[in-house]
Write a protein that holds these residues in place. Sequence first.
Motif, mmCIF file in Angstrom:
data_model
loop_
_atom_site.group_PDB
_atom_site.id
_atom_site.type_symbol
_atom_site.label_atom_id
_atom_site.label_comp_id
_atom_site.label_asym_id
_atom_site.label_seq_id
_atom_site.Cartn_x
_atom_site.Cartn_y
_atom_site.Cartn_z
ATOM 1 N N ASN A 308 0.858 -1.184 0.000
ATOM 2 C CA ASN A 308 0.000 0.000 0.000
ATOM 3 C C ASN A 308 0.897 1.238 0.000
ATOM 4 O OD1 ASN A 308 -1.855 2.049 0.421
ATOM 5 N ND2 ASN A 308 -3.051 0.893 1.891
ATOM 6 N N LYS A 309 1.373 1.616 -1.189
ATOM 7 C CA LYS A 309 2.350 2.703 -1.279
ATOM 8 C C LYS A 309 1.726 4.061 -0.940
ATOM 9 C CE LYS A 309 5.198 0.193 -4.595
ATOM 10 N NZ LYS A 309 5.777 0.149 -5.954
ATOM 11 N N TYR A 310 0.471 4.228 -1.234
ATOM 12 C CA TYR A 310 -0.203 5.474 -0.854
ATOM 13 C C TYR A 310 -0.151 5.654 0.661
ATOM 14 C CZ TYR A 310 -3.902 8.859 0.066
ATOM 15 O OH TYR A 310 -4.595 9.943 0.529
ATOM 16 N N GLU A 311 -0.476 4.592 1.399
ATOM 17 C CA GLU A 311 -0.490 4.683 2.862
ATOM 18 C C GLU A 311 0.913 4.882 3.414
ATOM 19 O OE1 GLU A 311 -2.313 4.799 6.660
ATOM 20 O OE2 GLU A 311 -3.004 5.125 4.604
ATOM 21 N N ILE A 312 1.907 4.258 2.787
ATOM 22 C CA ILE A 312 3.295 4.467 3.221
ATOM 23 C C ILE A 312 3.673 5.938 3.076
ATOM 24 C CG2 ILE A 312 5.718 3.967 2.686
ATOM 25 C CD1 ILE A 312 4.830 1.138 1.892
ATOM 26 N N GLY A 313 3.364 6.537 1.906
ATOM 27 C CA GLY A 313 3.671 7.945 1.701
ATOM 28 C C GLY A 313 2.932 8.846 2.673
ATOM 29 N N ARG A 314 1.662 8.544 2.900
ATOM 30 C CA ARG A 314 0.871 9.372 3.813
ATOM 31 C C ARG A 314 1.384 9.289 5.241
ATOM 32 N NH1 ARG A 314 -2.943 9.766 7.469
ATOM 33 N NH2 ARG A 314 -2.901 7.539 7.885
ATOM 34 N N ARG A 315 1.676 8.058 5.702
ATOM 35 C CA ARG A 315 2.143 7.892 7.067
ATOM 36 C C ARG A 315 3.542 8.486 7.265
ATOM 37 N NH1 ARG A 315 -0.304 3.613 9.889
ATOM 38 N NH2 ARG A 315 1.177 4.057 11.571
ATOM 39 N N ALA A 316 4.382 8.419 6.227
ATOM 40 C CA ALA A 316 5.715 9.026 6.319
ATOM 41 C C ALA A 316 5.593 10.538 6.447
ATOM 42 C CB ALA A 316 6.546 8.653 5.096
ATOM 43 N N ALA A 317 4.692 11.138 5.676
ATOM 44 C CA ALA A 317 4.474 12.585 5.771
ATOM 45 C C ALA A 317 3.930 12.960 7.146
ATOM 46 C CB ALA A 317 3.512 13.033 4.678
ATOM 47 N N GLU A 318 3.010 12.153 7.646
ATOM 48 C CA GLU A 318 2.450 12.401 8.981
ATOM 49 C C GLU A 318 3.541 12.342 10.044
ATOM 50 O OE1 GLU A 318 -1.159 10.672 11.839
ATOM 51 O OE2 GLU A 318 -0.612 9.631 9.992
ATOM 52 N N ALA A 319 4.446 11.370 9.910
ATOM 53 C CA ALA A 319 5.518 11.220 10.893
ATOM 54 C C ALA A 319 6.478 12.417 10.851
ATOM 55 C CB ALA A 319 6.284 9.923 10.628
ATOM 56 N N VAL A 320 6.790 12.905 9.648
ATOM 57 C CA VAL A 320 7.676 14.070 9.536
ATOM 58 C C VAL A 320 7.054 15.288 10.211
ATOM 59 C CG1 VAL A 320 8.610 15.760 7.917
ATOM 60 C CG2 VAL A 320 8.958 13.360 7.501
ATOM 61 N N ILE A 321 5.772 15.515 9.975
ATOM 62 C CA ILE A 321 5.109 16.678 10.576
ATOM 63 C C ILE A 321 5.030 16.523 12.093
ATOM 64 C CG2 ILE A 321 2.990 18.038 10.651
ATOM 65 C CD1 ILE A 321 4.735 18.271 8.084
ATOM 66 N N ASP A 322 4.804 15.302 12.584
ATOM 67 C CA ASP A 322 4.809 15.080 14.033
ATOM 68 C C ASP A 322 6.173 15.426 14.621
ATOM 69 O OD1 ASP A 322 2.195 14.297 14.049
ATOM 70 O OD2 ASP A 322 2.601 12.153 14.224
ATOM 71 N N LEU A 323 7.243 15.000 13.946
ATOM 72 C CA LEU A 323 8.587 15.331 14.417
ATOM 73 C C LEU A 323 8.831 16.834 14.385
ATOM 74 C CD1 LEU A 323 10.763 12.571 12.703
ATOM 75 C CD2 LEU A 323 10.344 12.822 15.147
ATOM 76 N N LEU A 324 8.339 17.457 13.339
ATOM 77 C CA LEU A 324 8.573 18.890 13.147
ATOM 78 C C LEU A 324 7.813 19.736 14.160
ATOM 79 C CD1 LEU A 324 9.932 20.946 11.211
ATOM 80 C CD2 LEU A 324 7.855 20.870 9.837
ATOM 81 N N GLU A 325 6.559 19.350 14.394
ATOM 82 C CA GLU A 325 5.707 20.189 15.229
ATOM 83 C C GLU A 325 5.594 19.715 16.674
ATOM 84 O OE1 GLU A 325 2.002 20.565 13.171
ATOM 85 O OE2 GLU A 325 2.869 21.791 11.562
ATOM 86 N N GLU A 326 5.710 18.387 16.878
ATOM 87 C CA GLU A 326 5.575 17.848 18.232
ATOM 88 C C GLU A 326 6.909 17.411 18.836
ATOM 89 O OE1 GLU A 326 2.706 18.020 19.663
ATOM 90 O OE2 GLU A 326 1.596 18.626 17.858
ATOM 91 N N ARG A 327 7.910 17.209 17.939
ATOM 92 C CA ARG A 327 9.244 16.761 18.349
ATOM 93 C C ARG A 327 9.245 15.373 18.964
ATOM 94 N NH1 ARG A 327 13.064 19.238 15.552
ATOM 95 N NH2 ARG A 327 12.507 21.411 15.276
ATOM 96 N N LYS A 328 8.251 14.560 18.619
ATOM 97 C CA LYS A 328 8.243 13.193 19.141
ATOM 98 C C LYS A 328 7.323 12.333 18.280
ATOM 99 C CE LYS A 328 4.522 14.103 22.451
ATOM 100 N NZ LYS A 328 4.096 14.050 23.863
ATOM 101 N N LEU A 329 7.518 11.022 18.400
ATOM 102 C CA LEU A 329 6.676 10.045 17.711
ATOM 103 C C LEU A 329 6.295 8.957 18.696
ATOM 104 C CD1 LEU A 329 8.205 9.298 14.192
ATOM 105 C CD2 LEU A 329 5.976 10.249 14.666
ATOM 106 N N ALA A 330 5.051 8.507 18.610
ATOM 107 C CA ALA A 330 4.617 7.423 19.484
ATOM 108 C C ALA A 330 5.275 6.103 19.074
ATOM 109 C CB ALA A 330 3.103 7.293 19.461
ATOM 110 N N VAL A 331 5.432 5.884 17.768
ATOM 111 C CA VAL A 331 6.005 4.647 17.247
ATOM 112 C C VAL A 331 7.137 5.001 16.288
ATOM 113 C CG1 VAL A 331 5.552 2.518 15.964
ATOM 114 C CG2 VAL A 331 3.765 3.502 17.422
ATOM 115 N N LYS A 332 8.303 4.380 16.472
ATOM 116 C CA LYS A 332 9.456 4.680 15.617
ATOM 117 C C LYS A 332 9.444 3.884 14.320
ATOM 118 C CE LYS A 332 12.066 7.654 17.977
ATOM 119 N NZ LYS A 332 12.599 8.911 17.417
ATOM 120 N N ARG A 333 8.960 2.642 14.366
ATOM 121 C CA ARG A 333 8.947 1.798 13.175
ATOM 122 C C ARG A 333 7.512 1.385 12.887
ATOM 123 N NH1 ARG A 333 13.157 -3.039 12.994
ATOM 124 N NH2 ARG A 333 14.509 -1.218 13.221
ATOM 125 N N MET A 334 6.975 1.900 11.800
ATOM 126 C CA MET A 334 5.582 1.657 11.454
ATOM 127 C C MET A 334 5.504 0.662 10.303
ATOM 128 S SD MET A 334 4.512 5.652 11.747
ATOM 129 C CE MET A 334 6.245 6.172 11.752
#
Length: 356
Positions: A308-334
């Motif tokens: 599911n490459k669409y979901e991979i791209g979407r989740r990767a973008a979500e993770a970058v924004i979480d790092l950028l704005e929240e400075r943390k991630l709940a899960v490191k390897r999705m």
Amino acid sequence: MYTVHQQIPTEMELAYQFGVSRITSKRALLELERGGYIYRKRGSGSYVKERAGDKEPFLGGTSSAPQRIISMILPYMAANGHLDYMRGATEYLESKGYYLSIHCTDWNPEKEKELLTRLPKHGFSGIILYPISSIHNMEVLNLQYIDQYPIVTMDQYYDSIPVPSVCSDNFRGGYIAAQRLIELGHRRIAFVSSIGIEYRSSVRDRYFGYCQALKDGGLPSDAELVITDFYRQVNEENKEAFYTEMIQFLLGRKATAIQAEHDELALDLLKVCLGSNIQVPEQLSLVGFDDEEVSRHFEVPLATVLQNKYEIGRRAAEAVIDLLEERKLAVKRMLIPIMLQERQSIGPLAGERLML
């Protein structure tokens, strides 16, 4: 920094300066004009527009002036393979007020290193990296991780660096492909990869899943049925002869099925079988990984593992924004779920061969 009414670079100049495609730079200028940041003069170019109360630097090109642009670094450009990654990332980023720029490394580790080093210095907000491999440029990634620069990898992960990653469940993919072949009666299943399994975490996990399925199915492993790391030996001139010899080698060792690293390799092997009057799947079953468009419409449609490459791209973008704005991630390897798409290239083992 550009001042009010100052002319800014052209599409081509911006594409060169920031290492992006001209399509990306053109789109960026259109969005800036739409947002009221620039205006255009016919036959002259684009200029910075005066905005009341706007004190922020514009196109400064330094890390102190974030541009709300996330960069996606890909090893090669292929609309059929990467469009879904880009679409998933773009739709999420735009919903958060960010834009996506696309960069290509052309399978060159030095170019990948240069982009990983340069883009943060040019003020890009974060990076989504599709690595060439999971063994190259670890020193650069580690420095970016230490500096807390937002980087997320997709398709692969790094065991020794805790950079967040979004990948298909490749272990599960390798497992269910081999498991289905075992259910169809196959006892001599080969695993073929053009690269060494240590080179990319994705291929390594597919191989480990294959091995686990053999073990769970009560089948012994056989090193002679595992062929890897031969991509340097293959070119357009010798490809057919090389793969013909490989298939004959595996058939000589009573292989009745081949699990390939990806669809491209599986299709090359399938072409050789059809050209050599080897019946697929009656004599040899073949399964790939990726679900490339051509796999569905080949003379013998290829069974494959869907990502599911669409979901991979979407989740990767979500993770970058979480790092950028929240400075943390709940899960490191999705891990993104996969599924096996059965097609005509796999089938039950012929009765007379079940006795082997």
